[in-house]
Design a protein around this motif. Structure first.
Motif, PDB file in Angstrom:
ATOM      1  N   ARG A 264     -17.673  12.610 -24.863  1.00  8.78           N
ATOM      2  CA  ARG A 264     -17.337  11.454 -25.687  1.00  8.78           C
ATOM      3  C   ARG A 264     -16.206  10.834 -25.692  1.00  8.78           C
ATOM      4  N   GLU A 265     -15.136  11.787 -24.896  1.00  9.41           N
ATOM      5  CA  GLU A 265     -13.732  11.138 -25.003  1.00  9.41           C
ATOM      6  C   GLU A 265     -13.422  10.514 -23.477  1.00  9.41           C
ATOM      7  N   LYS A 266     -14.366  10.276 -23.016  1.00 11.42           N
ATOM      8  CA  LYS A 266     -14.362   9.568 -21.559  1.00 11.42           C
ATOM      9  C   LYS A 266     -15.466   8.835 -21.162  1.00 11.42           C
ATOM     10  N   SER A 267     -15.563   7.764 -20.663  1.00  9.43           N
ATOM     11  CA  SER A 267     -16.650   7.003 -20.310  1.00  9.43           C
ATOM     12  C   SER A 267     -17.384   7.675 -19.177  1.00  9.43           C
ATOM     13  N   LEU A 268     -18.783   7.202 -19.411  1.00  9.63           N
ATOM     14  CA  LEU A 268     -19.522   7.994 -18.406  1.00  9.63           C
ATOM     15  C   LEU A 268     -19.467   7.387 -16.981  1.00  9.63           C
ATOM     16  N   ILE A 269     -18.812   6.295 -16.774  1.00  9.29           N
ATOM     17  CA  ILE A 269     -18.340   5.890 -15.405  1.00  9.29           C
ATOM     18  C   ILE A 269     -17.440   6.741 -14.856  1.00  9.29           C
ATOM     19  N   LEU A 270     -16.318   7.062 -15.706  1.00 10.32           N
ATOM     20  CA  LEU A 270     -15.270   7.946 -15.306  1.00 10.32           C
ATOM     21  C   LEU A 270     -15.696   9.350 -14.982  1.00 10.32           C
ATOM     22  N   SER A 271     -16.696   9.658 -15.908  1.00 14.54           N
ATOM     23  CA  SER A 271     -17.303  11.074 -15.555  1.00 14.54           C
ATOM     24  C   SER A 271     -17.999  11.173 -14.096  1.00 14.54           C
ATOM     25  N   ASN A 272     -18.816  10.123 -14.012  1.00 17.59           N
ATOM     26  CA  ASN A 272     -19.533  10.071 -12.583  1.00 17.59           C
ATOM     27  C   ASN A 272     -18.522  10.016 -11.394  1.00 17.59           C
ATOM     28  N   ALA A 273     -17.377   9.185 -11.616  1.00 18.59           N
ATOM     29  CA  ALA A 273     -16.362   8.953 -10.744  1.00 18.59           C
ATOM     30  C   ALA A 273     -15.799  10.300 -10.232  1.00 18.59           C
ATOM     31  N   MET A 274     -15.516  10.964 -11.183  1.00 14.83           N
ATOM     32  CA  MET A 274     -14.783  12.424 -11.039  1.00 14.83           C
ATOM     33  C   MET A 274     -15.772  13.429 -10.302  1.00 14.83           C
ATOM     34  N   SER A 275     -17.082  13.439 -10.833  1.00 10.92           N
ATOM     35  CA  SER A 275     -18.063  14.031 -10.370  1.00 10.92           C
ATOM     36  C   SER A 275     -18.334  13.797  -8.864  1.00 10.92           C
ATOM     37  N   LEU A 276     -18.070  12.396  -8.317  1.00 11.89           N
ATOM     38  CA  LEU A 276     -18.136  12.014  -7.064  1.00 11.89           C
ATOM     39  C   LEU A 276     -17.171  12.530  -6.278  1.00 11.89           C
ATOM     40  N   SER A 277     -15.938  12.730  -6.969  1.00 15.28           N
ATOM     41  CA  SER A 277     -14.829  13.313  -6.175  1.00 15.28           C
ATOM     42  C   SER A 277     -14.967  14.536  -5.766  1.00 15.28           C
ATOM     43  N   TYR A 278     -15.357  15.637  -6.543  1.00 12.80           N
ATOM     44  CA  TYR A 278     -15.346  16.701  -5.933  1.00 12.80           C
ATOM     45  C   TYR A 278     -16.709  17.308  -5.344  1.00 12.80           C
ATOM     46  N   THR A 279     -17.677  16.403  -5.532  1.00 18.00           N
ATOM     47  CA  THR A 279     -19.012  16.644  -4.532  1.00 18.00           C
ATOM     48  C   THR A 279     -18.787  15.994  -3.459  1.00 18.00           C
ATOM     49  N   VAL A 280     -18.520  14.901  -3.364  1.00 20.83           N
ATOM     50  CA  VAL A 280     -18.623  14.027  -2.114  1.00 20.83           C
ATOM     51  C   VAL A 280     -17.188  13.887  -1.364  1.00 20.83           C
ATOM     52  N   LEU A 281     -16.181  13.538  -2.144  1.00 19.36           N
ATOM     53  CA  LEU A 281     -15.025  13.254  -1.351  1.00 19.36           C
ATOM     54  C   LEU A 281     -14.323  14.406  -1.114  1.00 19.36           C
ATOM     55  N   THR A 282     -14.164  15.654  -1.969  1.00 20.18           N
ATOM     56  CA  THR A 282     -13.435  16.939  -1.504  1.00 20.18           C
ATOM     57  C   THR A 282     -13.896  17.400  -0.214  1.00 20.18           C
ATOM     58  N   PRO A 283     -15.153  17.795  -0.115  1.00 16.28           N
ATOM     59  CA  PRO A 283     -15.634  18.261   1.166  1.00 16.28           C
ATOM     60  C   PRO A 283     -15.467  17.319   2.394  1.00 16.28           C
ATOM     61  N   LEU A 284     -15.105  16.115   2.224  1.00 13.43           N
ATOM     62  CA  LEU A 284     -14.655  15.261   3.202  1.00 13.43           C
ATOM     63  C   LEU A 284     -13.105  15.650   3.370  1.00 13.43           C
ATOM     64  N   LEU A 285     -12.065  15.609   2.646  1.00 14.66           N
ATOM     65  CA  LEU A 285     -11.016  15.733   2.580  1.00 14.66           C
ATOM     66  C   LEU A 285     -10.468  17.098   3.186  1.00 14.66           C
TER      67      LEU A 285
END
Length: 308
Positions: A264-285
């Motif tokens: 509740r302390e952060k927007s759902l968009i930010l939450s999805n963006a962070m989730s996208l980071s460690y599930t999609v971007l990190t495996p590429l990095l």
């Protein structure tokens, strides 16, 4: 699964990223490129390790395991994500949702444990180099990786058993791009307070404890590096662990934002963006960080390229 799951919610709908509108195709194309790059990059690391004698060391063995976990989590999540982006959502059975979450748990938990072992490897290499080869022998490496895989499966089974005891009655919509723990909990009509306590305890031992090991290792590493008299020596010592430190910072930074702070302390968009980071971007990095910054990988790649 049990009859309880079959007799209630059987089909759910993943919203993914709704309202993309004109960004739908560019986003789909970007995700496709990232997915292909992740698979190729991590597979290349595994092949180079298997074919190159110069990479037969504990650190590179652990890096190949990291690549396997990255391939696992990417293959588990990205194909479904691509479908949600292209068609505005994705229907999935509840059992399929739990399977996707289970594979994610195995790869995510195992990666946290592996990073702690890799930090210990760097600690020995820099702080206690004379004992490095006697401790980091092939038996230790294989045993530690085997234990990591077993603990990953154990944590997954604990999650699945807890979820399996819930009563699911809806809603049938998950406002996320993959089946994570909290979205699955929202589908349940049961009291989930006890499960949250159980998961908090599991997370402490599986996530926080490895993080403490990493922090302690790097405190000793930093102290040892600062004692090196020459600037060149300090730079050389730090360069041997900088790639691992970057990967740890990216992974734990995003995990802390998503799981440690209330939604509740952060927007759902930010939450999805962070989730996208460690599930999609990190495996590429990960393969980019470990290969582009590593001279041994570059040499091995050029040797194999000339042979082929």
């Amino acid at each position: 699964m049990t009859a309880k799951l079959r007799n209630n919610v059987t089909l759910i709908f993943l919203l993914g990223f709704p309202n993309l509108q004109s960004f739908q195709f560019p986003f789909f194309s970007l995700l496709t490129l990232i997915y292909c790059g992740t698979i190729v990059g991590n597979f290349l690391i595994i092949v180079l390790f298997l074919l190159s004698k110069s990479l037969q060391s504990p650190m590179y063995f652990f890096i190949t395991q990291l690549s396997i976990f990255d391939i696992l989590v990417t293959t588990d999540i990205v194909p479904v994500l691509l479908h949600t982006v292209l068609f505005g959502g994705h229907f999935m059975t509840l059992i399929g949702c739990i399977i996707q979450f289970s594979v994610f748990v195995i790869s995510d938990c195992s990666e946290c444990l592996l990073l702690s072992v890799m930090s210990y490897d760097r600690y020995l290499a820099i702080c206690n180099p004379l004992r490095y080869h006697s401790i980091m022998n092939p038996k230790f490496c294989v045993t530690s990786v085997t234990i990591i895989w077993l603990l990953g499966f154990l944590v997954m089974f604990m999650y699945v058993i807890s979820i399996n005891n819930l009563h699911f009655c809806g809603p049938r919509i998950i406002d996320h791009f993959f089946c994570d723990f909290k979205p699955i909990m929202k589908l349940s009509c049961s009291d989930t307070s006890i499960i949250y306590i159980e998961i908090l305890i599991i997370g402490f031992f599986n996530g926080f404890c490895p993080f403490i090991i990493i922090v302690i290792s790097y405190v000793y590493i930093a102290i040892t590096i600062l004692k090196i008299p020459s600037t060149t020596g300090r730079h050389k010592a730090f360069s041997t662990c900088s790639s691992h430190l970057i990967v740890v910072s990216i992974l734990y930074g995003t995990l802390l934002v998503v799981y440690m702070f209330p939604i509740r302390e952060k927007s759902l968009i930010l939450s999805n963006a962070m989730s996208l980071s460690y599930t999609v971007l990190t495996p590429l990095l990960n393969p980019i960080i470990y290969t582009l910054r590593n001279k041994d990988f570059k040499r091995a790649f050029h040797k194999i390229k000339h042979v082929l």
